[in-house]
Write an enzyme that holds these catalytic residues in place. Structure first.
Site, PDB file in Angstrom:
ATOM      1  NE  ARG A  51      62.117  18.293  74.723  1.00 40.83           N
ATOM      2  CZ  ARG A  51      62.875  18.432  73.651  1.00 40.83           C
ATOM      3  NH1 ARG A  51      63.063  17.426  72.857  1.00 40.83           N
ATOM      4  NH2 ARG A  51      63.447  19.579  73.366  1.00 40.83           N
ATOM      5  CE  LYS A 150      48.131  28.064  59.550  1.00 46.16           C
ATOM      6  NZ  LYS A 150      48.965  29.155  60.039  1.00 46.16           N
ATOM      7  CG  HIS A 180      43.045  31.900  64.359  1.00 49.74           C
ATOM      8  ND1 HIS A 180      44.077  31.575  63.536  1.00 49.74           N
ATOM      9  CD2 HIS A 180      43.015  33.248  64.398  1.00 49.74           C
ATOM     10  CE1 HIS A 180      44.656  32.669  63.092  1.00 49.74           C
ATOM     11  NE2 HIS A 180      44.035  33.711  63.609  1.00 49.74           N
ATOM     12  CG  HIS A 242      43.796  31.585  58.245  1.00 50.28           C
ATOM     13  ND1 HIS A 242      43.394  30.639  59.149  1.00 50.28           N
ATOM     14  CD2 HIS A 242      45.030  31.972  58.662  1.00 50.28           C
ATOM     15  CE1 HIS A 242      44.327  30.468  60.067  1.00 50.28           C
ATOM     16  NE2 HIS A 242      45.339  31.272  59.790  1.00 50.28           N
TER      17      HIS A 242
HETATM   18  C1  BG6 Z   1      48.262  32.393  61.554  1.00 49.50           C
HETATM   19  C2  BG6 Z   1      49.466  32.486  60.654  1.00 49.50           C
HETATM   20  O1  BG6 Z   1      47.543  31.229  61.280  1.00 49.50           O
HETATM   21  O2  BG6 Z   1      47.432  33.523  61.335  1.00 49.50           O
HETATM   22  C3  BG6 Z   1      50.224  33.766  60.925  1.00 49.50           C
HETATM   23  O3  BG6 Z   1      50.315  31.375  60.874  1.00 49.50           O
HETATM   24  C4  BG6 Z   1      49.309  34.953  60.805  1.00 49.50           C
HETATM   25  O4  BG6 Z   1      51.318  33.906  60.028  1.00 49.50           O
HETATM   26  C5  BG6 Z   1      48.055  34.751  61.651  1.00 49.50           C
HETATM   27  O5  BG6 Z   1      50.010  36.089  61.268  1.00 49.50           O
HETATM   28  C6  BG6 Z   1      47.045  35.854  61.385  1.00 49.50           C
HETATM   29  O6  BG6 Z   1      46.007  35.760  62.321  1.00 49.50           O
HETATM   30  P1  BG6 Z   1      45.196  37.043  62.780  1.00 49.50           P
HETATM   31  O7  BG6 Z   1      44.119  36.485  63.649  1.00 49.50           O
HETATM   32  O8  BG6 Z   1      46.148  37.923  63.498  1.00 49.50           O
HETATM   33  O9  BG6 Z   1      44.680  37.660  61.523  1.00 49.50           O
END
Ligand code: BG6
Length: 500
Positions: A51, A150, A180, A242
């Site tokens: 924005r 998400k 991810h 996840h």
């Molecule tokens: C995210 C969460 O999706 O994943 C975070 O919102 C979390 O809270 C993160 O810290 C963890 O990802 P990674 O790749 O660091 O294990």
């Protein structure tokens, strides 16, 4: 060893939330790394949108800072950086009004044939208005796709609403819902291990596996994200997406092909087969916790409520919340392959260390031929490490070397991917962004999967609300509340601790 790249066709990537945290920490560095690897085609454009009014120069300065902060010196290359920056532009547009859309549309319109990816790195309340504007300004072409970060809703009903709104503008094959974790190397390796080796699949079932643990532990607290996090909590932030995705990949039937629908069909079956958690059994099957002040390797750290107070501009001691920063769940998959095999899941903030792993514990051998003096025969364990030090360890019994008769001991057959391959481990976003450009949805969540995940998660939250019990307190730097240890010890098992 050099890593191989697969070509992608020339694209326009339009990042909404282009000045945000995700863009700075993940998207820009990931695209830069892909550029270094020669995977970004000539002419590809990356357009930051938010924005805020900002000149291109100011946006370039933002991108340069992101690279300074998140790209290590080894891959910082002046020529690549110059080329990368030349692909970047910026446009201000407001998600909820028509301001700026005319200009944005004019900037993209010149290349209607190329792959066009709209990356919505913004809050889910903006998904609908952004999609509506994309449609209203005729920006959605046959080759367009939308990437959704998400959280996709806060429960089944809100996820449905978001998906309906998006579905009015994009067809399902154009929708890329990112988790991810699916882009992490070891997660993909899990599929390679299970389905490219003969030896695991015949014993990958209740007859040979005693139980499976999935741990995603973080040592960091919620920090500046406290405001968002407090509306989410660990169940929605980590388990709904996840953790359940990991559970699906470790437990699903072999898909007939490694393609998007075959893989997602199998994951969906698992989500549907999860035994429901209800107010009647939630006390036995789940534990939620919230951290208090404590210490980790870096020294003293504040508690969740203090972080929340700070983020909300309140004084210490003034914040109240029953949001969970830790969850442990004993899940069961009610199907032929897994009946009776517990899946213990745990995740939390401010735990003892950053560690994500899947531990498959096999059943004990059926009969020992060795005398007691040979020592204890421990069950085999397969440890799949997601982070740090990605790799796989198979714990096996062997004979202690040397004379002195038959003495048995457990030893790890250890494969650290960093040591074996000696390549930089690409960040999950690198892989996933390129999959978006290629139109490959295998590592993205389909709408029905998401709905099924919420169908299992929503009753857990409802059960907690009915029970009115507060989250159990745990000290920052520990492994969570003692109730989480009791959850598994009641079954005569322990959380895995790697003592090798
Ligand atoms: C995210 C969460 O999706 O994943 C975070 O919102 C979390 O809270 C993160 O810290 C963890 O990802 P990674 O790749 O660091 O294990």
């Amino acid at each position: 060893m050099a890593s191989r790249t697969i070509e992608v066709s020339v694209f326009d990537l339009i990042v909404f939330g282009g000045t945000g945290d995700l863009a700075a920490r993940k998207l820009i560095p990931a695209l830069y790394h892909r550029d270094c690897a020669g995977q970004i085609p000539a002419g590809a454009r990356i357009i930051g949108v938010s924005r805020r009014a900002m000149t291109r120069d100011a946006y370039i300065a933002f991108v340069e800072k992101s690279l300074r902060d998140h790209v290590t010196d080894e891959v910082a290359d002046q020529d690549v950086q110059k080329r990368f920056l030349s692909r970047i532009s910026y446009h201000a547009a407001d998600a909820v009004s028509s301001e700026g859309w005319e200009e944005l549309s004019a900037a993209i319109a010149s290349e209607p044939e190329r792959v066009r990816a709209f990356y919505l790195a913004v809050g889910p309340d903006l998904f609908k208005p952004i999609c509506e504007h994309l449609a209203a300004f005729n920006l959605v072409t046959e080759q367009s796709r939308v990437v959704l970060e998400k959280p996709l809703g806060s429960d089944g009903a809100s996820a449905h609403e978001v998906n309906e709104a998006i579905g009015k503008v994009f067809r399902e094959p154009q929708v890329f819902r990112i988790d991810h974790y699916l882009g992490k190397e070891t997660v993909q390796n899990l599929m390679a291990m299970r389905f490219a080796n003969r030896m695991f699949e015949p014993i990958w079932n209740a007859m040979h596996i005693d139980h499976i643990q999935i741990t995603v532990a973080e040592d960091l607290g919620v920090g500046e994200r406290a405001g968002y996090y407090d509306t989410s909590g660990a169940l929605r932030d980590m388990v709904q997406n996840h953790m359940l995705q990991l559970l699906c990949l470790v437990s699903m039937e072999p898909p007939d092909k490694f393609d998007a629908d075959s893989v997602r069909d199998e994951k969906l079956k698992i989500l549907k087969a999860l035994s429901p958690i209800t107010p009647a059994n939630a006390g036995q099957l789940t534990v939620r916790g919230q951290y208090r002040a404590g210490a980790n390797a870096g020294g003293a750290v504040p508690g969740y409520l203090d972080e929340l107070a700070l983020a909300g501009g309140k004084a210490k001691g003034e914040a109240e919340s029953d949001t969970e920063t830790f969850v442990a769940i004993k899940a069961e998959i009610a199907n032929w392959r897994w009946a009776g095999v517990p899946f213990y899941l745990r995740t939390g903030k401010r735990l003892a260390e950053r560690l994500s792993e899947i531990v498959v514990t096999f059943r004990p051998i059926s009969h020992s031929i060795f005398a007691e003096s040979a020592g204890v025969i421990s069950p085999n364990r397969l440890v799949i490490r997601l982070q740090p030090d990605e790799g796989v360890t198979l714990q096996m019994m062997i004979k202690d070397p040397g004379p002195g008769g038959m003495r048995l001991r457990q030893m790890p057959l250890d494969m650290s991917f960093a040591k074996v391959f000696g390549v930089r481990n690409p960040d999950a976003y690198e892989r996933l962004l390129m999959d978006v450009m290629r139109g490959d949805q295998t590592l993205f969540m389909r709408r029905d999967e998401l709905a099924a995940a919420w169908r299992w998660i929503d009753p857990i939250r409802a059960a907690w609300a009915t029970g009115r019990e507060l989250p159990k307190v745990y000290t920052a730097g520990s492994w969570g509340p003692s109730a989480a240890i009791a959850l598994i010890e009641r079954d005569g098992r322990n959380w895995f601790e790697d003592v090798q």
